[in-house]
Design a protein around this motif. Structure first.
Motif, PDB file in Angstrom:
ATOM      1  N   ALA A 142      -3.218  -8.793  -0.080  1.00 25.09           N
ATOM      2  CA  ALA A 142      -3.510  -9.190  -1.231  1.00 25.09           C
ATOM      3  C   ALA A 142      -4.439 -10.399  -1.567  1.00 25.09           C
ATOM      4  O   ALA A 142      -3.535 -11.150  -1.516  1.00 25.09           O
ATOM      5  N   LEU A 143      -5.209  -9.992  -2.447  1.00 27.90           N
ATOM      6  CA  LEU A 143      -5.680 -11.215  -2.964  1.00 27.90           C
ATOM      7  C   LEU A 143      -5.102 -10.915  -5.204  1.00 27.90           C
ATOM      8  O   LEU A 143      -5.249 -10.208  -4.953  1.00 27.90           O
ATOM      9  N   ALA A 144      -4.376 -12.014  -5.403  1.00 23.42           N
ATOM     10  CA  ALA A 144      -3.799 -12.102  -6.528  1.00 23.42           C
ATOM     11  C   ALA A 144      -5.192 -12.095  -7.686  1.00 23.42           C
ATOM     12  O   ALA A 144      -6.300 -12.831  -7.653  1.00 23.42           O
ATOM     13  N   ASP A 145      -4.386 -11.713  -9.218  1.00 25.29           N
ATOM     14  CA  ASP A 145      -5.508 -11.130 -10.133  1.00 25.29           C
ATOM     15  C   ASP A 145      -5.571 -12.874 -10.353  1.00 25.29           C
ATOM     16  O   ASP A 145      -5.224 -13.597 -10.519  1.00 25.29           O
ATOM     17  N   ASP A 146      -7.132 -13.111 -11.096  1.00 17.56           N
ATOM     18  CA  ASP A 146      -7.810 -13.480 -11.192  1.00 17.56           C
ATOM     19  C   ASP A 146      -8.063 -14.897 -10.250  1.00 17.56           C
ATOM     20  O   ASP A 146      -7.691 -16.269 -10.614  1.00 17.56           O
ATOM     21  N   ARG A 147      -7.907 -14.552  -9.517  1.00 13.06           N
ATOM     22  CA  ARG A 147      -7.742 -15.244  -7.903  1.00 13.06           C
ATOM     23  C   ARG A 147      -6.590 -16.094  -7.958  1.00 13.06           C
ATOM     24  O   ARG A 147      -7.123 -17.227  -6.959  1.00 13.06           O
ATOM     25  N   GLN A 148      -6.109 -15.991  -8.553  1.00  9.93           N
ATOM     26  CA  GLN A 148      -4.923 -16.827  -7.918  1.00  9.93           C
ATOM     27  C   GLN A 148      -3.692 -16.643  -6.643  1.00  9.93           C
ATOM     28  O   GLN A 148      -3.042 -17.505  -6.239  1.00  9.93           O
ATOM     29  N   GLY A 149      -4.612 -16.579  -5.692  1.00 10.54           N
ATOM     30  CA  GLY A 149      -4.435 -17.210  -4.333  1.00 10.54           C
ATOM     31  C   GLY A 149      -4.141 -15.550  -3.456  1.00 10.54           C
ATOM     32  O   GLY A 149      -4.082 -14.856  -4.007  1.00 10.54           O
ATOM     33  N   LEU A 150      -4.622 -16.142  -2.300  1.00 17.61           N
ATOM     34  CA  LEU A 150      -4.247 -14.663  -1.383  1.00 17.61           C
ATOM     35  C   LEU A 150      -2.928 -14.943  -0.514  1.00 17.61           C
ATOM     36  O   LEU A 150      -1.984 -15.184   0.243  1.00 17.61           O
ATOM     37  N   ARG A 151      -2.618 -13.864  -0.804  1.00 13.94           N
ATOM     38  CA  ARG A 151      -0.235 -12.828  -0.043  1.00 13.94           C
ATOM     39  C   ARG A 151      -0.931 -12.960   2.022  1.00 13.94           C
ATOM     40  O   ARG A 151      -2.094 -11.748   1.777  1.00 13.94           O
ATOM     41  N   GLU A 201      -3.580  -2.792 -11.484  1.00 14.19           N
ATOM     42  CA  GLU A 201      -4.101  -1.611  -9.957  1.00 14.19           C
ATOM     43  C   GLU A 201      -4.913  -2.951  -8.860  1.00 14.19           C
ATOM     44  O   GLU A 201      -5.229  -4.118  -8.915  1.00 14.19           O
ATOM     45  N   GLU A 202      -4.631  -1.909  -7.573  1.00 18.42           N
ATOM     46  CA  GLU A 202      -4.882  -2.352  -6.431  1.00 18.42           C
ATOM     47  C   GLU A 202      -5.932  -1.794  -5.575  1.00 18.42           C
ATOM     48  O   GLU A 202      -6.100  -0.843  -5.890  1.00 18.42           O
ATOM     49  N   LEU A 203      -7.045  -2.528  -5.464  1.00 16.86           N
ATOM     50  CA  LEU A 203      -8.859  -2.306  -5.408  1.00 16.86           C
ATOM     51  C   LEU A 203      -8.622  -2.463  -3.679  1.00 16.86           C
ATOM     52  O   LEU A 203      -8.165  -3.591  -3.598  1.00 16.86           O
ATOM     53  N   PRO A 204      -9.009  -1.821  -3.031  1.00 14.97           N
ATOM     54  CA  PRO A 204      -9.324  -1.916  -1.568  1.00 14.97           C
ATOM     55  C   PRO A 204      -9.784  -3.730  -1.370  1.00 14.97           C
ATOM     56  O   PRO A 204     -11.373  -3.934  -2.516  1.00 14.97           O
ATOM     57  N   PHE A 205      -9.195  -4.370  -0.599  1.00 12.37           N
ATOM     58  CA  PHE A 205     -10.324  -5.285  -0.480  1.00 12.37           C
ATOM     59  C   PHE A 205     -11.459  -5.478   0.913  1.00 12.37           C
ATOM     60  O   PHE A 205     -10.688  -5.420   1.937  1.00 12.37           O
ATOM     61  N   LEU A 206     -12.365  -5.572   0.064  1.00 10.30           N
ATOM     62  CA  LEU A 206     -13.607  -5.753   1.175  1.00 10.30           C
ATOM     63  C   LEU A 206     -13.984  -7.246   1.415  1.00 10.30           C
ATOM     64  O   LEU A 206     -13.572  -8.420   1.221  1.00 10.30           O
ATOM     65  N   PRO A 207     -14.496  -7.220   3.052  1.00 10.29           N
ATOM     66  CA  PRO A 207     -15.165  -8.489   3.214  1.00 10.29           C
ATOM     67  C   PRO A 207     -15.945  -9.688   2.000  1.00 10.29           C
ATOM     68  O   PRO A 207     -16.537 -10.740   2.253  1.00 10.29           O
ATOM     69  N   ALA A 208     -16.775  -8.619   1.026  1.00  8.80           N
ATOM     70  CA  ALA A 208     -17.584  -9.363   0.465  1.00  8.80           C
ATOM     71  C   ALA A 208     -16.426 -10.425  -0.209  1.00  8.80           C
ATOM     72  O   ALA A 208     -17.123 -11.577  -0.995  1.00  8.80           O
TER      73      ALA A 208
END
Lengths: 574, 437
Positions: free
Chosen positions: A134-143, A209-216
């Protein structure tokens, strides 16, 4: 324990000696009695039982916007008129025993620089490939989950400020671990784009909400980060601590559903003493979200376990927040600071606020962190924190004593763990930490009688009570020549024992009070009241309680009662 | 990490090894605590709603919820509450909708509506296209409606306030002999088009054309003040009987190189100067026909330390033309919460109005700034004044609350050498502030 290296009293004029002696006699004659406090004749406890298996407590919310933390805590504190209270979780020597909150490390043993450089880390960080969860909201870290199935949080530096937040986190994490706090395993990693794997479970959190994480999304997250020659990106990786998170610990009271939590948090010395450590490291973000309780299940008692208490997330320390969030007052003012507010409103801006003129070194990776303007008394975290409102000089003394045991090579090891690319940054941070450490030591050890390391030695057929003067030992002030110690002894009933004791410090600050008398009742219970005189100034006494060890028959230290003098100032910085 | 207790380890509150504690005595602190117990509980109770609100803010993610409900398009479009409190015009409340990046071109859309018992109904819509491509031009639409049930009129000229005359004789408002506080209903609509050209940095030229419609009548809200038509001869109040329907064409030159601090609502340095001139023509029976010229120059100087700012301002507004062709409400005026503070809103009107401001602003913290000001000014008739150099002087101070992104609220207290005390509260988050750092 090192042996004493007491030097003889320096030759002084006869008149001066007589005057000084008369002053001692007068001073000691006027001294208060040893009081009612008595200790059990037992060795001090260095560990407490707060890991008894118990049902899992209910999770606490992070309470990031707790009203008390922002503005109400000091109002309530004033209206409460609390009685000054000594910390409740200390042993008979005033030390904090090992617990689920704190583990004595540099405070009780020597540590190697390598040990501090590695910190709590058991391995070298995540093993690629790293599957994005997951990429946390507001780009606060990548799990992410590494090849071994371990979960990490990957955080990047802010664009345009390389190495700043990641470096600060590592330095502070290593040092807080060294002094005894529980922290997660953080490290610096250099990650290649293709080591990050996106799969069907990868999501990005947006507005709950959880949206799909894309390469972009990944490209966007990595955009603006400096790359190493082989295209890697520097990141702070933090391993998830073991257990089940149950929210932060509160800064006051106890967790009602945790039977192991028996000391009100505002009366814990390990929390009160954080003032000194946090001031040293300019760690100001005391938001509840930066402390974490983890419930660890007991392997032999399913469904039962205990809480481990962690400090987490240090990337806003070492003055970084001053730069990243453009808040020059960081470390000098609460977010809402009553005193400064009144002074600022009615002062019409005519006075210089403490942070004005404070500048960082302008080195890459360093925030507004310096030593020239640093004073312990002017330190303010961003939020009100109950343990700091209740702390006294004994708490500062406990922390400063641990802090001073960190040597330059220890600090260098911690700073080098941050892997700064510019050598000047490493050198600057080490020197600044040393200077701030000595500022704290000088401040604390001149306000409390800084005698410590008490032990009974046999010297030429008699007993001697030996100890160490920390102000002299760390050469924080040029006072060795003007310092004398005067002592009186009492028995268990508070009756004076024969003779008066005196000594002067050796070059390393050690001293011995020879011909130590012994009480005749209660297993030789003896109380030695030691006053320190520096020139014309006298410090409040330290009362060392001794008794005969039933097993060895030798006199031993069973307790220390450190008094606070009239010059005491409670709650500096509050 | 240890799991489970080790034999012999005491619980955390029993590690002290104390066999006999110090004697406890009743101290002054305990007495004080007993006395303060009730006040403490009351304060605690008073704080509880704030605690609850903050708890709910976090628990239900109200910020996110707010933006989800009231904010669109990446938080560039949002709905804000508006509250104003003014000594002269009472309280008003409403809402404003703001878009800060219209057409993806840093244009703006700002629509608002407020209502207050004394201040009446206000609504407005401002649209700014932002700089259009590379044409160095932007277009704007400005429109508003306001209906004040009991607006104030104090006569024309710089006169001392007097009680209403007892007799049936009506005063000539243009006589400039006396000033009586009266009321009237004032309904107006204004619609304008603006085109702004970036001439050369930082100079801009702005062309505008504005249509104004006004209607006057007896005050529709009960007040203690007499009605305007009971004191002044309404035949001599230009536009009172006929209403106003005029078009104002104006050219304005603007130099703006202001810089802000941490909040765009706190200007720290630079200049703002505007010089304008235009002409008003009445339509459909409106007698309006006059010219208007003026300037507004502001300079912000950072003093001995950061965020101690001296704000100097000077303004002049003049009308050119016979007095019987200038509607009485179009005469330059002074007084109110923004210009010549310390006096009632529109306390002075005449052909020429000029004022100066010296305001010292200092930062209190990141979200607050204090200010004190002194503000001389007066209106002139343009030749036959008996004491042309006698100035009115207002003074006061207050607090401004802002965020890292913009203005939030302003509280202002003002008075003057002529007495009186005026409070003004303006809570208007989302007010557009220019950003340049």
């Amino acid at each position: 324990m090192p042996t004493s290296t007491c030097r003889p009293a320096p030759a002084r004029g006869l008149v001066a000696e007589c005057v000084l002696f008369a002053a001692f006699v007068l001073g000691t004659a006027c001294a208060s009695s040893p009081g009612r406090l008595r200790f059990h004749n037992q060795a001090p406890h260095w560990r407490v039982a707060d890991r008894t298996p118990a049902p899992r407590p209910r999770p606490r919310r992070v309470a990031r916007f707790d009203a008390d933390m922002w503005f109400y805590a000091p109002v309530d504190h004033v209206l409460d008129v609390p009685e000054p209270r000594i910390a409740s979780n200390v042993n008979a020597l005033g030390e904090v025993p090992d617990s689920a909150w704190f583990t004595n490390r540099i405070g009780v043993r020597d540590m190697t620089p390598d040990e501090i450089g590695r910190g709590p880390n058991r391995d070298d960080g995540p093993v690629p490939p790293l599957r994005i969860r997951a990429l946390a909201d507001d780009r606060q870290g990548l799990r992410v989950e590494d090849a071994r199935g371990l979960t990490y949080l990957v955080e990047l530096d802010l664009p345009g400020l390389p190495e700043m937040t990641s470096g600060a986190d590592i330095v502070v994490q290593r040092l807080l671990w060294a002094v005894g706090y529980h922290v997660p395993e953080d490290s610096i990693a250099f990650i290649a784009r293709d080591e990050l794997v996106i799969d069907d479970e990868s999501v990005r959190e947006v507005g709950g909400e959880e949206l799909p994480f894309l390469p972009a999304d990944l490209d966007g997250y990595l955009e603006g980060q400096p790359r190493t020659p082989d295209g890697r990106v520097r990141a702070l990786v933090s391993k998830f601590v073991p257990g089940v998170p149950v929210g932060p610990y509160s800064d006051d009271g106890k967790r009602r559903d945790d039977p192991n939590d028996r000391v009100r948090h505002e009366h814990r010395r390990d929390l009160r003493g954080q003032f000194v450590f946090f001031a040293w490291l300019a760690h100001t973000d005391l938001n509840p979200s930066n402390r974490l309780d983890m419930w660890v299940e007991h392997p032999r008692h399913p469904g039962k376990g205990h809480l481990e208490h962690y400090l987490i997330d240090f990337d806003r320390s070492l003055g970084t927040i001053s730069v990243t969030n453009d808040v020059p007052w960081d470390g000098y003012s609460y977010t809402f600071d009553y005193g400064l507010f009144v002074a600022s409103v009615f002062g019409l801006g005519l006075w210089s606020r403490p942070w004005e003129g404070v500048e960082g070194p302008g080195l890459p990776g360093v925030g507004r962190f310096e030593s020239a303007h640093f004073e312990l008394t002017t330190f303010r975290p961003r939020h009100w924190y109950e343990p700091f409102l209740h702390r006294d000089e004994r708490d500062d003394f406990w922390a400063a004593k641990i802090l001073m045991r960190l040597r330059r090579e220890h600090l260098r090891a911690a700073v080098e763990a941050a892997r700064y690319s510019d050598r000047r940054t490493t050198d600057y941070l080490v020197e600044t930490l040393v200077e701030r450490q000595r500022t704290i030591g000088r401040h604390v050890f001149t306000r409390v009688n800084p005698l410590d390391g008490f032990r009974v030695e046999s010297r030429t057929g008699t007993r001697a009570l030996c100890g160490r003067d920390l102000l002299v030992h760390y050469r924080l002030a040029d006072v060795a020549q003007t310092t004398r110690y005067a002592a009186r002894a009492f028995d268990h009933g508070g009756r004076p024992l024969r003779g008066r004791l005196g000594a002067v410090p050796g070059a390393d600050g050690s001293f011995c009070l020879d011909r130590l008398p012994r009480g005749r009742t209660h297993e030789g219970y003896t109380i030695v009241e030691i006053r320190t005189h520096r020139g014309k100034r006298s410090l409040a006494p330290v009362l060392v309680h001794l008794a005969v060890d039933p097993e060895t028959g030798a006199l031993r230290v069973i307790g220390i009662d450190r008094r606070l003098g009239p010059n005491r100032r409670r709650r500096q910085g509050s | 990490m240890l799991l489970g207790p080790a034999a012999g380890d005491p619980p955390p509150d029993r590690a002290h090894g104390i066999a006999q504690p110090e004697k406890k005595r009743v101290t002054g602190r305990q007495v004080a605590r007993a006395i303060l117990y009730l006040p403490r509980r009351i304060v605690d109770l008073a704080v509880e709603p704030i605690r609850l609100a903050l708890w709910a803010y976090e628990r239900y993610e109200l910020r996110r919820l707010y933006y989800r409900v009231f904010s669109f398009d990446g938080r560039k479009f949002a709905l804000f509450p508006v509250v104003k409190l003014e000594s002269t015009f009472g309280a008003s409340a409403g809402a404003r909708i703001v878009h800060h990046d219209l057409f993806r071109n840093h244009g703006s859309f700002d629509a608002y509506a407020t209502y207050g018992n004394r201040s009446g109904t206000q609504a407005g819509l401002d649209v700014d296209s932002g700089w259009l491509g590379r044409s160095r031009m932007k277009l704007g639409l400005m429109s508003w409606y306001r209906n004040v049930p009991a607006d104030r009129f104090y006569g024309i000229g710089d006169n001392e306030l007097e009680p209403a005359p007892a007799g049936p004789l009506l005063l000539d408002p243009r006589g400039r002999t006396s000033s009586v506080r009266t009321r009237f209903e004032h309904e107006r609509v204004r619609v304008g088009l603006l085109a702004t050209f970036a001439v050369v940095e930082p100079l801009q030229a702005e062309l505008s054309s504005t249509f104004t419609w006004r209607r006057f009548g007896p005050a529709t809200r009960d007040t203690s003040d007499p009605d305007i038509a009971d004191v002044y001869s309404h035949e001599d109040l230009v536009g009172y009987d006929t209403g106003v329907r005029n078009v104002y064409n104006q050219l304005r030159l603007i130099v703006d190189n202001r810089r802000s601090g941490r909040s765009p609502a706190l200007t720290t340095s630079g200049w703002y100067a505007s010089l304008y001139g235009g002409f008003v023509n009445g339509l459909v029976g409106d007698p309006s026909r006059f010219g208007r010229v003026g300037f507004d120059v502001q300079h912000f100087v950072e003093l001995w330390a950061a965020h101690r700012i001296l704000h100097l301002r000077g303004g002049l507004d003049t009308t050119i033309g016979p007095l019987d062709r200038i509607p009485f409400v179009d005469l330059p005026s002074l007084g109110g919460p923004y210009v010549l503070r310390g006096y009632q809103r529109d306390r002075f009107r005449d052909r020429i109005a000029a004022f100066m401001t010296a305001e010292y602003v200092w930062e209190i913290n990141d979200f607050m700034a204090g200010f004190v000001f002194v503000e001389p000014g007066r209106v002139w008739s343009g030749g036959d004044d008996t004491a042309p150099w006698r100035l009115r002087l207002g003074y006061g101070g207050g607090l401004q609350i802002h965020t890292y992104t913009g203005f939030l609220a302003r509280v202002q207290l003002a008075s003057s050498i002529d007495g009186g005390f005026f409070a003004h509260l303006n809570l208007s988050p989302g007010t557009r502030t220019w950003t340049r750092r």
